[in-house]
Write a protein that holds these residues in place. Structure first.
Motif, PDB file in Angstrom:
ATOM      1  N   ALA A 254       0.436  -1.312   0.265  1.00  0.00           N
ATOM      2  CA  ALA A 254      -0.338   0.268   0.033  1.00  0.00           C
ATOM      3  C   ALA A 254       0.951   1.238  -0.016  1.00  0.00           C
ATOM      4  O   ALA A 254       0.964   1.646  -0.344  1.00  0.00           O
ATOM      5  N   LEU A 255       2.497   0.970   0.850  1.00  0.00           N
ATOM      6  CA  LEU A 255       3.113   2.286   1.125  1.00  0.00           C
ATOM      7  C   LEU A 255       3.494   2.304  -0.403  1.00  0.00           C
ATOM      8  O   LEU A 255       3.687   3.891  -1.173  1.00  0.00           O
ATOM      9  N   ARG A 266       9.039  10.671  -0.109  1.00  0.00           N
ATOM     10  CA  ARG A 266       8.820  10.964   1.131  1.00  0.00           C
ATOM     11  C   ARG A 266       8.055  10.071   1.687  1.00  0.00           C
ATOM     12  O   ARG A 266       7.778  10.185   3.205  1.00  0.00           O
ATOM     13  N   ILE A 267       7.176   9.942   0.796  1.00  0.00           N
ATOM     14  CA  ILE A 267       5.530   8.878   1.395  1.00  0.00           C
ATOM     15  C   ILE A 267       6.583   7.307   2.670  1.00  0.00           C
ATOM     16  O   ILE A 267       5.827   7.720   3.690  1.00  0.00           O
ATOM     17  N   TYR A 268       7.819   7.839   2.000  1.00  0.00           N
ATOM     18  CA  TYR A 268       8.148   6.168   2.241  1.00  0.00           C
ATOM     19  C   TYR A 268       9.334   6.509   4.094  1.00  0.00           C
ATOM     20  O   TYR A 268       8.422   6.185   5.201  1.00  0.00           O
ATOM     21  N   VAL A 269       9.380   7.863   4.121  1.00  0.00           N
ATOM     22  CA  VAL A 269      10.320   8.274   5.005  1.00  0.00           C
ATOM     23  C   VAL A 269       9.057   8.681   6.100  1.00  0.00           C
ATOM     24  O   VAL A 269       9.692   8.481   7.464  1.00  0.00           O
ATOM     25  N   ARG A 270       8.085   9.337   5.817  1.00  0.00           N
ATOM     26  CA  ARG A 270       7.113   9.361   6.784  1.00  0.00           C
ATOM     27  C   ARG A 270       6.520   8.313   7.676  1.00  0.00           C
ATOM     28  O   ARG A 270       5.514   8.977   8.589  1.00  0.00           O
ATOM     29  N   PHE A 274       8.271   2.146   8.049  1.00  0.00           N
ATOM     30  CA  PHE A 274       9.127   1.705   7.072  1.00  0.00           C
ATOM     31  C   PHE A 274      10.643   2.336   7.711  1.00  0.00           C
ATOM     32  O   PHE A 274      11.409   0.900   7.438  1.00  0.00           O
ATOM     33  N   ARG A 275       9.937   3.170   8.859  1.00  0.00           N
ATOM     34  CA  ARG A 275      11.487   3.458   9.649  1.00  0.00           C
ATOM     35  C   ARG A 275      11.813   2.285  10.273  1.00  0.00           C
ATOM     36  O   ARG A 275      13.039   2.573  10.236  1.00  0.00           O
ATOM     37  N   PHE A 276      11.046   1.794  10.548  1.00  0.00           N
ATOM     38  CA  PHE A 276      11.853   0.758  11.653  1.00  0.00           C
ATOM     39  C   PHE A 276      12.133  -0.133  11.517  1.00  0.00           C
ATOM     40  O   PHE A 276      13.458  -1.061  11.383  1.00  0.00           O
ATOM     41  N   TYR A 277      11.159  -1.345  10.195  1.00  0.00           N
ATOM     42  CA  TYR A 277      12.395  -2.342   8.835  1.00  0.00           C
ATOM     43  C   TYR A 277      12.795  -1.509   8.936  1.00  0.00           C
ATOM     44  O   TYR A 277      14.344  -2.244   8.616  1.00  0.00           O
ATOM     45  N   VAL A 382      -0.533   5.224  22.878  1.00  0.00           N
ATOM     46  CA  VAL A 382       0.666   4.792  22.099  1.00  0.00           C
ATOM     47  C   VAL A 382      -0.092   5.452  20.650  1.00  0.00           C
ATOM     48  O   VAL A 382      -0.923   5.552  20.310  1.00  0.00           O
ATOM     49  N   ARG A 383       1.064   6.382  20.450  1.00  0.00           N
ATOM     50  CA  ARG A 383       1.107   6.270  18.817  1.00  0.00           C
ATOM     51  C   ARG A 383       2.538   6.155  17.795  1.00  0.00           C
ATOM     52  O   ARG A 383       2.979   5.849  17.950  1.00  0.00           O
ATOM     53  N   VAL A 384       1.656   6.434  16.536  1.00  0.00           N
ATOM     54  CA  VAL A 384       2.220   5.585  15.553  1.00  0.00           C
ATOM     55  C   VAL A 384       2.190   6.938  14.090  1.00  0.00           C
ATOM     56  O   VAL A 384       0.958   6.859  13.510  1.00  0.00           O
ATOM     57  N   GLY A 385       3.305   7.047  13.566  1.00  0.00           N
ATOM     58  CA  GLY A 385       3.176   8.649  12.629  1.00  0.00           C
ATOM     59  C   GLY A 385       1.861   9.947  13.650  1.00  0.00           C
ATOM     60  O   GLY A 385       1.830   9.418  12.251  1.00  0.00           O
ATOM     61  N   GLY A 386       2.277  10.112  14.764  1.00  0.00           N
ATOM     62  CA  GLY A 386       2.166  11.252  15.322  1.00  0.00           C
ATOM     63  C   GLY A 386       0.022  11.011  15.595  1.00  0.00           C
ATOM     64  O   GLY A 386      -0.169  12.175  15.846  1.00  0.00           O
ATOM     65  N   LYS A 387      -0.497   9.795  15.057  1.00  0.00           N
ATOM     66  CA  LYS A 387      -1.631   9.360  15.324  1.00  0.00           C
ATOM     67  C   LYS A 387      -1.381   8.734  16.555  1.00  0.00           C
ATOM     68  O   LYS A 387      -1.024   7.416  16.831  1.00  0.00           O
TER      69      LYS A 387
END
Length: 483
Positions: A254-255, A266-270, A274-277, A382-387
């Protein structure tokens, strides 16, 4: 439970799957001395079975509910594993028993990559192509492909999609219509496969090997057309190409779709997952490479670098390719790689394992509990991606993790009861439930020497891993069958 709707879908899906027997026929005819007749017979049997299931309920118009979708997914993958074994049973080569044929079929379709076949280099190309094709169809899920086709036949697909796609946040659609979502995923999958095949071909593989290994690379499967896997080619360039596409295939598709659709990398970096992967992969790569250099496993640091990077990515993404007998490496490194496969790929990827997003949520939940000890009355989300993540998602992740470990322990004990040593039993269950393939000790190279009961236990492990535990275990709940 709308059994007529379930029967109708199952019949249609079997008919769709029957046509997967025809490409190996074409390969056999082109190859000249290949085996075509086992696939023609299998095509007739599977198509006939699909028609026999479908025709009695073809007029049924009952809407399918979510629980019906779960039943279809489980029945279809079990049936698919049995049907996919037909060519292996019928073909004189590789001359497999029924248990071995089902094991090989299930391993391919679940993209596990564990094999019971010895002597791949001597097999007809039709059989070799079929093994690679099984993984390619299983990678994204032939059911998702069918979701794009079934609406044309007047059958809805949302329930199937929700039951099939992995990950805790899978309910978000990429497009307004589910059929378009399935098509979007397959387009990304197809183009990635084509790009991988062309890269392999340009790096020196012949066209047959390039296509076959592209199938298993993008599917994160690990089957090869040679006993030595990618080590057969003895090419650093091919290994690096494999590393790139294994990493790409381990990312949420989906990414990929959103990044391509918006034309914005930049979608990946945000994306937090993905960053944790990338962080996990980087840490494992650095540790393995330094470990190989420190222990003097290879004569040069360059060779240690290439072997370390390749196997860290191959096993970390649960692909299972190999270029050397990594199971003879220092024990710390082999155990580290095996445990890395438990993390696996991202949700919505073709990778196995528990999935990166779940581990990220487990870590964040653990940190939150520590903070609660310090500030008992604080409301800490618990937040993931600021949400903020819904507490039901966090609860589901903890439930999934608990069931995953419980299933692992039960099958580990059952496998040990068959007489296997503890390292072999542990690594075999880990490799199969994580859809990894190669294990340690007796199952480092292949699974041919295991007794039949052990192979059946591992078939269940592969299914549990592919269907992500809940999809299969939900059928064992009495509440599922209540009206």
């Amino acid at each position: 439970m709308k059994f007529a709707a379930v029967q109708k879908i199952l019949g249609l899906l079997l008919m769709v799957f029957s046509f997967s027997m025809l490409p190996p026929v074409a390969v056999a005819l082109i190859d000249g001395g290949g085996q075509a007749w086992p696939f023609l017979i299998a095509f007739a049997i599977i198509l006939g079975a699909g028609l026999a299931i479908f025709l009695p309920v073809r007029q049924s118009s009952h809407p399918m509910r979510l629980r019906d979708g779960f039943l279809v997914v489980v029945l279809f993958w079990v049936t698919l594993g049995l049907a996919g074994a037909l060519p292996f049973v019928l073909a004189p080569l590789p001359d497999l028993s029924l248990t071995d044929a089902i094991f090989e079929s299930m391993s391919g379709l679940t993209t596990t990559g564990a094999t019971v076949i010895i002597g791949l280099d001597d097999l007809p190309r039709s059989i070799l192509f079929y093994r690679q094709q099984l993984q390619w169809f299983g990678g994204m899920g032939i059911i998702v492909l069918a979701v794009a086709v079934l609406p044309i036949l007047g059958v809805g697909g949302m329930q199937l999609y929700r039951a099939e796609m992995p990950g805790p946040m899978k309910d978000t659609k990429l497009t307004p219509r589910i059929a378009e979502t399935a098509k979007a995923l397959w387009y990304i999958y197809l183009w990635m496969t084509i790009a991988c095949a062309l890269a392999y071909w340009g790096a020196g593989m012949n066209l047959f090997d390039a296509i076959g290994h592209a199938f298993s690379t993008v599917a994160i499967g690990g089957f090869s057309t040679h006993d030595l896997s990618l080590g057969y080619f003895n090419s650093t360039l091919i290994e690096l190409i494999a590393v790139v596409f294994m990493l790409l295939a381990g990312i949420n598709f989906a990414l990929h779709f959103v990044a391509v659709h918006r034309q914005d990398l930049r979608i990946y970096v945000r994306d937090s997952e993905f960053r944790f992967y990338i962080l996990v992969m980087t840490l494992v790569i650095v540790t393995v490479v330094l470990g190989l250099i420190h222990t003097g496993t290879y004569d040069t640091w360059g060779e240690a670098l290439i072997k370390g990077v390749f196997h860290a990515v191959s096993i970390g993404t649960t692909t299972g390719f190999s270029t050397t007998e990594f199971y003879f490496w220092p024990p710390f490194l082999t155990i580290l790689l095996l445990f890395t496969s438990f993390v696996g790929g991202c949700a919505g990827s073709t990778g196995g394992g528990i999935k990166v997003i779940r581990f990220l949520l487990l870590i964040k939940q653990g940190v939150r509990e520590i903070e609660r000890l310090i500030h008992p009355n604080a409301q800490i989300p618990v937040r993931v991606g600021g949400k903020s993540v819904n507490h039901r998602v966090v609860d589901a992740v903890w439930g999934f993790f608990s069931l995953y470990i419980a299933c692992f322990v039960v099958m580990y004990l059952l496998l040990a009861a068959t007489g296997l040593d503890l390292v072999t039993a542990f690594s075999a269950v880990a490799a199969c439930i994580n859809n990894l393939g190669p294990g340690l000790a007796q199952v480092g190279a292949h699974y041919a020497d295991l007794e039949d009961p052990a192979k059946w236990i591992l078939c269940v492990a592969m299914l549990l891993g592919r269907l992500e535990i809940f999809t299969l275990l939900v059928l064992l709940s009495p509440a599922f069958w209540q009206r």
